[in-house]
Enzyme design. Structure first.
Site, short mmCIF file in Angstrom:
data_model
loop_
_atom_site.label_atom_id
_atom_site.label_comp_id
_atom_site.label_asym_id
_atom_site.label_seq_id
_atom_site.Cartn_x
_atom_site.Cartn_y
_atom_site.Cartn_z
N PHE A 105 17.67 59.98 -8.30
CA PHE A 105 17.48 58.92 -7.31
C PHE A 105 18.83 58.64 -6.68
O PHE A 105 19.70 58.01 -7.30
CB PHE A 105 16.92 57.69 -8.02
CG PHE A 105 16.52 56.53 -7.16
CD1 PHE A 105 15.23 56.45 -6.63
CD2 PHE A 105 17.39 55.49 -6.91
CE1 PHE A 105 14.84 55.36 -5.88
CE2 PHE A 105 17.02 54.39 -6.16
CZ PHE A 105 15.73 54.33 -5.64
N LEU A 134 14.32 50.06 -8.02
CA LEU A 134 15.36 49.50 -8.88
C LEU A 134 14.78 48.41 -9.78
O LEU A 134 15.19 48.28 -10.95
CB LEU A 134 16.51 48.94 -8.04
CG LEU A 134 17.35 49.97 -7.29
CD1 LEU A 134 18.34 49.27 -6.37
CD2 LEU A 134 18.10 50.88 -8.26
N LEU A 142 31.64 45.00 -39.47
CA LEU A 142 31.93 46.33 -40.02
C LEU A 142 33.41 46.53 -40.31
O LEU A 142 33.79 47.52 -40.95
CB LEU A 142 31.45 47.40 -39.05
CG LEU A 142 29.94 47.42 -38.77
CD1 LEU A 142 29.63 48.45 -37.69
CD2 LEU A 142 29.16 47.73 -40.03
N GLU A 176 22.19 49.27 -11.88
CA GLU A 176 20.98 48.51 -11.53
C GLU A 176 21.30 47.03 -11.29
O GLU A 176 20.51 46.14 -11.60
CB GLU A 176 19.88 48.62 -12.60
CG GLU A 176 19.66 49.99 -13.18
CD GLU A 176 19.24 51.04 -12.16
OE1 GLU A 176 19.18 50.71 -10.97
OE2 GLU A 176 19.00 52.17 -12.55
#
Length: 387
Positions: free
Chosen positions: A132, A242, A341, A366
């Site tokens: 696209f 979109l 972590l 987007e």
């Protein structure tokens, strides 16, 4: 196939059996086919094209469309598939979005019967890949200023210009190219084998490394008159596509967040410091609780938007709420997970830094945070502040 979070936050009673089936298929695929190889693929900048046909065979490509060869699934089912794929890696949800929500949606919404018959069935099977081509090198937030142009030459169109950050373009068989004409912005279905079309994968990425994004050069690309998408005129065409992709992101980003939270829970209950699991400390439990709250809110928002979409009541403004919230909170969850972590969180022994890096790309494409913020501001005040 339940997880710790499925038990702490159960939404199965809010889903139909069909939706649960789609989710479980996607989770099994992500577990069996993506997770065992994704860390090495991210390191090697490798996109596994052999998985495309498998995604097609499972019905995931263009699954929300009702055209020939497409599954015709509901919006929530599609969202759940995006959720599971992005829990493995954003690149694979991105592939499904580009193929189905952008390229295939454009042809489905605006294409001729001939264009639909030629492209949609093989794309749904994963036998043909689409891209696209909207964003240009100077930026994607103002497509009205696009420089790519298409001009008439007899019965043909000649397209010239350039595009950037176009997912899958170097692998694609067909590109939906948006170009300015004397009659406004129009879309064209362009086979990538057409002379003058060239796509080059962008290197040097520190994000989305197991995915492919490209520069495109269109050098006097000649296509016949019937290459134009007859139903798309102006920017409403690409914008509607979109919005399809943004809806998938609302679910997908929360998948990445879920994976980070699950890793944090496992680490908190197995890593011992000062003679006990770090999860037995109040500060760690506070972090996990806050992460769960934002994850749960994000998924419930996605489900709400999915139900609105299925009833035909979902608006672009509501999609902006979802996209802005999901990506922003997913990044916050990933960053908090990294702290749980410790130093090991920066290694590929855990997926958190990979998710964090990928989400930085998802945050930009987007529609950036800033654009979605201005969309919401305009909706609330009636005043546009984009310029």
């Amino acid at each position: 196939m339940t997880t710790t979070l499925d038990e702490a936050f159960s939404i199965d009673h809010l889903l139909t059996p069909e939706e649960i089936s789609w989710r479980d298929k996607a989770r099994a695929f992500a577990t069996d086919r993506i997770r065992p190889v994704i860390e090495q693929d991210f390191e090697d900048k490798h996109f596994r094209t052999e998985l495309v046909a498998e995604l097609g065979a499972l019905g995931f490509l263009g699954m929300h469309l009702k055209d020939e060869g497409c599954a015709g699934a509901g919006a929530v089912s599609y969202g759940l598939v995006c959720h599971e794929l992005e829990a493995a890696d954003s690149g694979w949800r991105t592939f499904v979005s580009v193929q189905g929500s952008l390229a295939m949606s454009a042809i489905s919404k605006f294409g001729s019967d001939e264009q639909k018959a030629q492209w949609l069935p093989p794309m749904a099977r994963g036998e043909a890949i689409g891209c696209f081509a909207l964003t240009e090198p100077d930026g994607g937030s103002d497509p009205a200023a696009m420089r790519t142009r298409a001009r008439r030459d007899g019965d043909d169109w000649i397209i010239s210009g350039s595009k950037r950050w176009i997912g899958l373009a170097a692998l694609a068989d067909v590109a939906v190219v948006w170009a300015a004409t004397d009659d406004g912005v129009r879309g064209f279905v362009v086979p990538t084998s057409t002379p003058g079309f060239a796509a080059t994968a962008i290197d040097g990425k520190l994000s989305m490394r197991a995915s492919v994004q490209c520069d495109i050069v269109l050098d006097e690309v000649r296509v016949p008159a019937d290459a134009m998408l007859p139903g798309a005129r102006g920017l409403s065409g690409p914008f509607s596509c979109l919005n399809e992709a943004r809806y998938g992101i609302v679910w997908g980003a929360m998948g990445a967040a879920r994976d980070c939270l699950e890793v944090s829970i496992r680490r908190a209950t197995t890593r011992e410091v000062f003679g006990r699991p770090i999860g037995a400390t109040q500060l760690i439990q506070e972090k996990l609780a806050n992460m769960l709250v934002e994850y749960e809110k994000g998924v419930l928002l996605a489900l709400h938007l999915g139900r609105l979409k299925e009833s035909g009541r979902l608006t672009p403004t509501q999609i902006s709420v979802g996209k802005l919230n999901s990506v922003r909170e997913a990044l916050a969850i990933a960053r908090e997970a990294r702290t749980i972590l410790g130093g090991d969180g920066i290694t590929n022994a855990f997926p958190v830094m990979r998710h964090m890096a990928n989400l930085e790309s998802v945050r930009t494409y987007e529609g950036t945070d800033e654009i979605h913020t201005l969309v919401l501001g305009r909706a609330l005040t009636g005043l546009a502040a984009f310029a």
